[in-house]
Enzyme design. Sequence first.
Site, PDB file in Angstrom:
ATOM      1  N   ASP A  14      86.164 106.659  56.282  1.00 15.36           N
ATOM      2  CA  ASP A  14      86.585 105.264  56.371  1.00 15.36           C
ATOM      3  C   ASP A  14      88.186 105.345  57.250  1.00 15.36           C
ATOM      4  O   ASP A  14      88.717 105.652  57.794  1.00 15.36           O
ATOM      5  CB  ASP A  14      87.622 104.738  54.473  1.00 15.36           C
ATOM      6  CG  ASP A  14      86.861 105.091  53.653  1.00 15.36           C
ATOM      7  OD1 ASP A  14      85.431 104.842  54.273  1.00 15.36           O
ATOM      8  OD2 ASP A  14      87.209 104.817  53.114  1.00 15.36           O
ATOM      9  N   GLY A  39      85.118 106.883  50.059  1.00 18.54           N
ATOM     10  CA  GLY A  39      83.872 107.125  48.650  1.00 18.54           C
ATOM     11  C   GLY A  39      83.900 107.768  47.418  1.00 18.54           C
ATOM     12  O   GLY A  39      85.472 108.624  47.299  1.00 18.54           O
ATOM     13  N   LYS A 185      83.841 104.768  33.550  1.00 23.71           N
ATOM     14  CA  LYS A 185      84.723 103.191  33.935  1.00 23.71           C
ATOM     15  C   LYS A 185      83.885 102.137  34.828  1.00 23.71           C
ATOM     16  O   LYS A 185      84.613 101.681  36.003  1.00 23.71           O
ATOM     17  CB  LYS A 185      86.031 104.332  34.685  1.00 23.71           C
ATOM     18  CG  LYS A 185      87.405 103.506  35.277  1.00 23.71           C
ATOM     19  CD  LYS A 185      87.462 103.467  36.399  1.00 23.71           C
ATOM     20  CE  LYS A 185      86.567 102.210  37.347  1.00 23.71           C
ATOM     21  NZ  LYS A 185      86.510 101.536  37.372  1.00 23.71           N
ATOM     22  N   GLY A 229      95.085  95.105  33.631  1.00 26.44           N
ATOM     23  CA  GLY A 229      95.083  96.091  32.618  1.00 26.44           C
ATOM     24  C   GLY A 229      94.211  97.380  31.757  1.00 26.44           C
ATOM     25  O   GLY A 229      92.984  96.658  32.775  1.00 26.44           O
ATOM     26  N   ASP A 256      89.739 104.594  41.790  1.00 27.54           N
ATOM     27  CA  ASP A 256      89.010 106.276  42.042  1.00 27.54           C
ATOM     28  C   ASP A 256      90.133 107.291  40.941  1.00 27.54           C
ATOM     29  O   ASP A 256      90.701 107.928  40.778  1.00 27.54           O
ATOM     30  CB  ASP A 256      89.227 106.778  43.222  1.00 27.54           C
ATOM     31  CG  ASP A 256      88.153 105.241  44.444  1.00 27.54           C
ATOM     32  OD1 ASP A 256      87.475 105.456  42.727  1.00 27.54           O
ATOM     33  OD2 ASP A 256      87.823 105.129  45.318  1.00 27.54           O
TER      34      ASP A 256
HETATM   35  N1  LIG Z   1      96.516  94.015  40.849  1.00 27.31           N
HETATM   36  C1  LIG Z   1      97.071  95.349  39.850  1.00 27.31           C
HETATM   37  N2  LIG Z   1      97.791  95.000  39.514  1.00 27.31           N
HETATM   38  C2  LIG Z   1      98.125  96.598  38.326  1.00 27.31           C
HETATM   39  N3  LIG Z   1      97.656  97.019  38.433  1.00 27.31           N
HETATM   40  C3  LIG Z   1      96.314  97.454  39.207  1.00 27.31           C
HETATM   41  C4  LIG Z   1      96.072  95.879  39.899  1.00 27.31           C
HETATM   42  N4  LIG Z   1      94.498  96.015  39.923  1.00 27.31           N
HETATM   43  C5  LIG Z   1      94.320  97.246  39.649  1.00 27.31           C
HETATM   44  N5  LIG Z   1      95.691  97.855  39.086  1.00 27.31           N
HETATM   45  C6  LIG Z   1      95.116  99.690  38.055  1.00 27.31           C
HETATM   46  O1  LIG Z   1      94.465 100.493  38.545  1.00 27.31           O
HETATM   47  C7  LIG Z   1      93.058  99.941  37.815  1.00 27.31           C
HETATM   48  C8  LIG Z   1      91.714 100.442  38.305  1.00 27.31           C
HETATM   49  O2  LIG Z   1      91.575  98.726  38.384  1.00 27.31           O
HETATM   50  P1  LIG Z   1      90.346  97.892  39.049  1.00 27.31           P
HETATM   51  O3  LIG Z   1      90.145  97.345  37.803  1.00 27.31           O
HETATM   52  O4  LIG Z   1      90.259  97.088  39.956  1.00 27.31           O
HETATM   53  O5  LIG Z   1      89.446  98.845  39.419  1.00 27.31           O
HETATM   54  P2  LIG Z   1      87.988  98.664  40.100  1.00 27.31           P
HETATM   55  O6  LIG Z   1      87.827  97.432  39.760  1.00 27.31           O
HETATM   56  O7  LIG Z   1      86.502  99.887  39.481  1.00 27.31           O
HETATM   57  O8  LIG Z   1      88.947  99.408  41.384  1.00 27.31           O
HETATM   58  P3  LIG Z   1      88.198  99.446  42.833  1.00 27.31           P
HETATM   59  O9  LIG Z   1      87.931  98.259  44.186  1.00 27.31           O
HETATM   60  O10 LIG Z   1      89.002 100.487  44.169  1.00 27.31           O
HETATM   61  O11 LIG Z   1      86.948 100.269  42.917  1.00 27.31           O
HETATM   62  C9  LIG Z   1      93.297  98.928  36.589  1.00 27.31           C
HETATM   63  O12 LIG Z   1      93.201  99.312  35.859  1.00 27.31           O
HETATM   64  C10 LIG Z   1      95.437  98.849  36.818  1.00 27.31           C
HETATM   65  O13 LIG Z   1      95.467  99.810  35.779  1.00 27.31           O
HETATM   66 MG   LIG Z   2      85.462 101.417  41.103  1.00 28.38          MG
END
Ligand SMILES: Nc1ncnc2c1ncn2[C@@H]1O[C@H](COP(=O)(O)OP(=O)(O)OP(=O)(O)O)[C@@H](O)[C@H]1O
Ligand SMILES: [Mg+2]
Length: 312
Positions: A14, A39, A185, A229, A256
Amino acid sequence: MTDIITITPSPAIDLSTSVERIVPVAKLRGKTQRRDPGGGGVNVARVIRRLGGDARAIYPVGGAIGKLLRQLLDQEGVVSQTWAIAGETRENFFVDEIGAGRQYRFILPGPRLAESEWRECLTLVAALEPFPRYLVASGSLPEGVPDDFYAQVARIAKQRGAKFVLDTSGPALAAAAAEGVDLIKPNLREMRELTGSEPSDAYEWEVAARDLVGTGKATVVALTMAHLGAALVTRDEVLRAQPILITPRSAVGAGDSFLAALIWRLASDASRADAFRLAVAAGAAALLHPGTELCRPADVARLAEQVTIERG
Ligand SMILES: Nc1ncnc2c1ncn2[C@@H]1O[C@H](COP(=O)(O)OP(=O)(O)OP(=O)(O)O)[C@@H](O)[C@H]1O
Ligand SMILES: [Mg+2]
């Protein structure tokens, strides 16, 4: 012995910079310049290492970029187990537009893998000795790799008595879930794709996650809902974490970091609730700093104290 090994079929370097404003034609002079390994599984291994644990990373290496990736991981103390591919390892490109507080993320296609190249990964995994307790596969599949690739890895993990953890999307996730995995996840988008349903509130999302557990697609569903959450759903309990209130400065690495903290704690025999608490904190911590930086251990420890977990 390494308890956790990650697999990243589509790793990357990256490259990131920041500019005041993005405008066409003009030369945009970057104020910063950074190169990070990237990744899904690569990041999971890096975060585990940062938090004080030990995880090995399996990924393909192609050309000069692949060599650089390996070097950067060596510098961070992440042990790599690689196989060679003909194409050049992928690069991604991230720009922070400081004036507008926006982040642009360009995810490039990366090399196509020949059949012999992705089969080599399966051979490598099947031959792991000793086999880890947790095998964590994360990220998209490169061009040329069949949708059931992760399902095949799941089968190998099952044969070897290891727990198989998967963080991916679309048909690759669906095929592995049909095989049955230990932990997935999904975020809300991935959950929608996987279940074909459109839940309207947190309760309905949990019902959808329970259904995945009930039908044997996953033993544990860690459903992450960004600023709303997360929920950790198993056959006999639902743990809900209220979101932590933070101001995100980056959109990189929450998922991640969440997964890394969760698996690291589970592999260290922490309770599910404690592992989940640290995971939620790590996800939020990843977003505190601009650019591509992953979560910092001090932030994770501080935020973990703010996480409330309810049992459903
Ligand atoms: N804006 C936010 N505020 C607080 N906690 C957050 C926020 N965004 C993400 N998190 C935390 O990080 C965890 C994972 O985020 P998310 O659900 O966005 O996963 P993702 O979509 O797989 O992320 P990525 O884009 O990194 O792949 C959430 O469950 C939460 O605990
Ligand atoms: Mg993800």
